[in-house]
Enzyme design. Structure first.
Site, PDB file in Angstrom:
ATOM      1  N   TYR A 158      -6.423  -3.823 -13.963  1.00 22.71           N
ATOM      2  CA  TYR A 158      -7.803  -3.432 -14.037  1.00 22.71           C
ATOM      3  C   TYR A 158      -7.920  -2.320 -14.944  1.00 22.71           C
ATOM      4  CZ  TYR A 158      -7.955  -6.970 -10.580  1.00 22.71           C
ATOM      5  OH  TYR A 158      -7.992  -8.063  -9.882  1.00 22.71           O
ATOM      6  N   ASP A 218       0.891  -1.152   0.047  1.00 27.42           N
ATOM      7  CA  ASP A 218       0.111   0.061   0.070  1.00 27.42           C
ATOM      8  C   ASP A 218       0.907   1.252   0.193  1.00 27.42           C
ATOM      9  OD1 ASP A 218       1.097   0.187   2.479  1.00 27.42           O
ATOM     10  OD2 ASP A 218      -0.822  -0.268   3.513  1.00 27.42           O
ATOM     11  N   TYR A 253      -9.695  10.863 -17.569  1.00 27.72           N
ATOM     12  CA  TYR A 253      -9.283   9.374 -16.945  1.00 27.72           C
ATOM     13  C   TYR A 253      -9.185   8.156 -17.898  1.00 27.72           C
ATOM     14  CZ  TYR A 253     -11.054   5.202 -14.179  1.00 27.72           C
ATOM     15  OH  TYR A 253     -11.110   4.264 -13.791  1.00 27.72           O
TER      16      TYR A 253
HETATM   17  N1  LIG Z   1     -14.222   2.315  -8.725  1.00 27.16           N
HETATM   18  C1  LIG Z   1     -15.023   2.227 -10.154  1.00 27.16           C
HETATM   19  O1  LIG Z   1     -16.303   2.368 -10.138  1.00 27.16           O
HETATM   20  C2  LIG Z   1     -14.177   1.470 -11.300  1.00 27.16           C
HETATM   21  C3  LIG Z   1     -14.785   1.458 -12.259  1.00 27.16           C
HETATM   22  C4  LIG Z   1     -14.309   0.920 -13.670  1.00 27.16           C
HETATM   23  C5  LIG Z   1     -13.040   0.476 -13.395  1.00 27.16           C
HETATM   24  N2  LIG Z   1     -12.343   0.497 -12.291  1.00 27.16           N
HETATM   25  C6  LIG Z   1     -10.784   0.264 -12.263  1.00 27.16           C
HETATM   26  O2  LIG Z   1     -10.750  -0.861 -10.931  1.00 27.16           O
HETATM   27  C7  LIG Z   1      -9.625  -0.926 -10.624  1.00 27.16           C
HETATM   28  C8  LIG Z   1      -9.879  -0.855  -8.720  1.00 27.16           C
HETATM   29  O3  LIG Z   1     -10.736   0.308  -8.594  1.00 27.16           O
HETATM   30  P1  LIG Z   1     -10.991   0.510  -6.935  1.00 27.16           P
HETATM   31  O4  LIG Z   1     -12.380   1.290  -7.183  1.00 27.16           O
HETATM   32  O5  LIG Z   1     -10.659  -0.421  -6.146  1.00 27.16           O
HETATM   33  O6  LIG Z   1     -10.011   1.763  -6.797  1.00 27.16           O
HETATM   34  P2  LIG Z   1      -9.910   2.471  -5.392  1.00 27.16           P
HETATM   35  O7  LIG Z   1     -10.674   2.155  -4.411  1.00 27.16           O
HETATM   36  O8  LIG Z   1     -10.052   3.985  -5.701  1.00 27.16           O
HETATM   37  O9  LIG Z   1      -8.355   2.172  -5.066  1.00 27.16           O
HETATM   38  C9  LIG Z   1      -7.069   2.582  -5.762  1.00 27.16           C
HETATM   39  C10 LIG Z   1      -6.007   2.439  -4.706  1.00 27.16           C
HETATM   40  O10 LIG Z   1      -4.848   3.017  -5.442  1.00 27.16           O
HETATM   41  C11 LIG Z   1      -4.022   3.414  -4.580  1.00 27.16           C
HETATM   42  N3  LIG Z   1      -3.110   4.142  -5.097  1.00 27.16           N
HETATM   43  C12 LIG Z   1      -3.340   5.474  -5.672  1.00 27.16           C
HETATM   44  N4  LIG Z   1      -2.272   6.225  -6.048  1.00 27.16           N
HETATM   45  C13 LIG Z   1      -1.284   5.722  -5.481  1.00 27.16           C
HETATM   46  C14 LIG Z   1       0.144   6.215  -5.144  1.00 27.16           C
HETATM   47  N5  LIG Z   1       0.654   7.237  -5.647  1.00 27.16           N
HETATM   48  N6  LIG Z   1       1.015   5.262  -4.544  1.00 27.16           N
HETATM   49  C15 LIG Z   1       0.210   4.264  -3.697  1.00 27.16           C
HETATM   50  N7  LIG Z   1      -1.012   3.830  -3.892  1.00 27.16           N
HETATM   51  C16 LIG Z   1      -1.815   4.835  -4.639  1.00 27.16           C
HETATM   52  C17 LIG Z   1      -4.975   4.070  -3.338  1.00 27.16           C
HETATM   53  O11 LIG Z   1      -4.190   4.189  -2.156  1.00 27.16           O
HETATM   54  P3  LIG Z   1      -4.830   5.036  -1.013  1.00 27.16           P
HETATM   55  O12 LIG Z   1      -5.774   4.116  -0.450  1.00 27.16           O
HETATM   56  O13 LIG Z   1      -3.640   5.277  -0.118  1.00 27.16           O
HETATM   57  O14 LIG Z   1      -5.239   6.085  -1.681  1.00 27.16           O
HETATM   58  C18 LIG Z   1      -6.125   3.107  -3.438  1.00 27.16           C
HETATM   59  O15 LIG Z   1      -5.794   2.118  -2.401  1.00 27.16           O
HETATM   60  C19 LIG Z   1      -8.854   0.545 -10.977  1.00 27.16           C
HETATM   61  O16 LIG Z   1      -7.960   0.053 -11.843  1.00 27.16           O
HETATM   62  C20 LIG Z   1      -9.872   1.268 -11.481  1.00 27.16           C
HETATM   63  O17 LIG Z   1      -9.548   2.148 -12.346  1.00 27.16           O
HETATM   64  C21 LIG Z   1     -12.927   0.897 -11.201  1.00 27.16           C
END
Ligand SMILES: NC(=O)c1ccc[n+]([C@@H]2O[C@H](COP(=O)([O-])OP(=O)(O)OC[C@H]3O[C@@H](n4cnc5c(N)ncnc54)[C@H](OP(=O)(O)O)[C@@H]3O)[C@@H](O)[C@H]2O)c1
Length: 303
Positions: A99, A31, A125
């Site tokens: 992803y 993390d 994005y």
């Molecule tokens: N959410 C949606 O509705 C959605 C839809 C379509 C596709 N996706 C894709 O599915 C995947 C998972 O999405 P999710 O919703 O689980 O994402 P999320 O909850 O936003 O989690 C993203 C993670 O990335 C970490 N992160 C971001 N920048 C960072 C950095 N500089 N250094 C270290 N860690 C970093 C964040 O850490 P922190 O917790 O410390 O901030 C967070 O734990 C992603 O590829 C996303 O693009 C998501």
């Protein structure tokens, strides 16, 4: 024993992967406190130190509207980081799970998008995620590039939690009715990821399974239909709310302007992954109750 390194382990999907991946090998979670993923030298050093057989990247820059003003920040995590991971995987014969999103498409089609459709994002994005996809494929590494959509979980920020909070604090509110997609549970994505990796690890010609797949729940809804379902289910679960699903008004996206343009059609055809891995992906409503109960148990969901 094979080693799996998980990036983004505190996110919605990353958290659920912490539950599903240990069945497959020695899971090392990374993390932000271990590595800032925008520091690409630190990422390379971490990979050289850990020497994973499988990299699972659930980290992303997901602030869709903010990305319009800070596209370079989105690219750092959604593309440049991904390039480093993919090139490590290619050189070291590791697998990469990464992803991506429905937002790589412009949503102008009337049909669900398949893996054969060409990306054409509408917003910053989506562009950064499409560039990340390109980096994975161009590296030549063995990969699972898993596009998903409309993720929800009891953890983090998501539409389901927002709707529950609005229903608990308002007597009526409006939700967009002309954008459709598949609400998808983070736990479903994590379970499918583990099932696919299991098949790959036990296959004699696993390279044939390398590719892009759509990992979304089956069926679809508009945001409005999804919101109504969430509220009606919450009411039947006995959650105390200030309004019912009948107090939600349908509006068009044009009445609810956002900085980033969203695709109208976010539907992704999930038949390729079901056929390739012989799995059954259930309807989007299946996992909602479970997550709703988890959200409702949290003291702070109304704040
Ligand atoms: N959410 C949606 O509705 C959605 C839809 C379509 C596709 N996706 C894709 O599915 C995947 C998972 O999405 P999710 O919703 O689980 O994402 P999320 O909850 O936003 O989690 C993203 C993670 O990335 C970490 N992160 C971001 N920048 C960072 C950095 N500089 N250094 C270290 N860690 C970093 C964040 O850490 P922190 O917790 O410390 O901030 C967070 O734990 C992603 O590829 C996303 O693009 C998501």
């Amino acid at each position: 024993m094979r080693k799996i390194v998980l990036f983004g382990s505190n996110g919605q999907v990353g958290w659920e992967l912490q539950r599903s991946l240990p069945l497959l090998g020695n899971l090392v979670v990374c993390d932000r406190s271990k590595v800032d993923l925008s520091d690409l030298d630190a990422v390379s050093a971490y990979l050289r130190q850990e020497r994973p057989d499988i990299i699972v990247n659930a980290a992303a820059y997901n602030a869709v509207d903010l990305a319009e003003s800070f596209e370079e920040d989105a690219q750092k995590i959604n593309c440049y980081l991904v390039k480093v991971l993919a090139e490590y995987a290619a050189v070291n014969n590791a697998w990469l799970v990464h992803y991506s999103t429905d937002y790589v498409f412009n949503g102008e089609s009337n049909l669900p998008y398949t893996e054969a459709d060409a990306p054409n994002p509408l917003n910053a994005y989506g562009r950064s995620k499409a560039q990340g996809e390109h980096a994975v494929v161009a590296s030549g590494c063995n990969h699972l590039l898993l596009r998903t959509s409309w993720i929800y979980s009891a953890r983090g920020r998501n539409f389901a939690k927002t709707i529950l909070r609005l229903a608990a604090t308002k007597t009526s509110f409006s939700v967009v009715d002309d954008q459709t997609g598949a609400p998808t549970s983070a736990s479903l994505v994590a379970d499918i990821t583990a099932l696919c990796l299991y098949r790959i690890l036990n296959s004699t010609n696993s390279e044939n399974l390398s590719g892009t797949y759509h990992v979304v729940a089956s069926g679809y809804a508009s945001w409005y239909e999804y919101a109504r379902y969430l509220v009606s289910e919450a009411v039947s679960l006995g959650v105390h709310l200030n309004c019912t699903e009948h107090d939600i008004r349908a509006v068009s996206g044009s009445e609810y302007p956002t900085k980033a343009i969203r695709p109208k059609n976010s539907r992704l055809d999930n038949s390729k992954i079901q056929n390739a891995f012989n799995i059954n992906i259930p309807d989007w409503k299946i996992y909602i109750n479970r997550t709703l109960s988890d959200i409702a148990r949290q003291d702070d969901y109304v704040s």
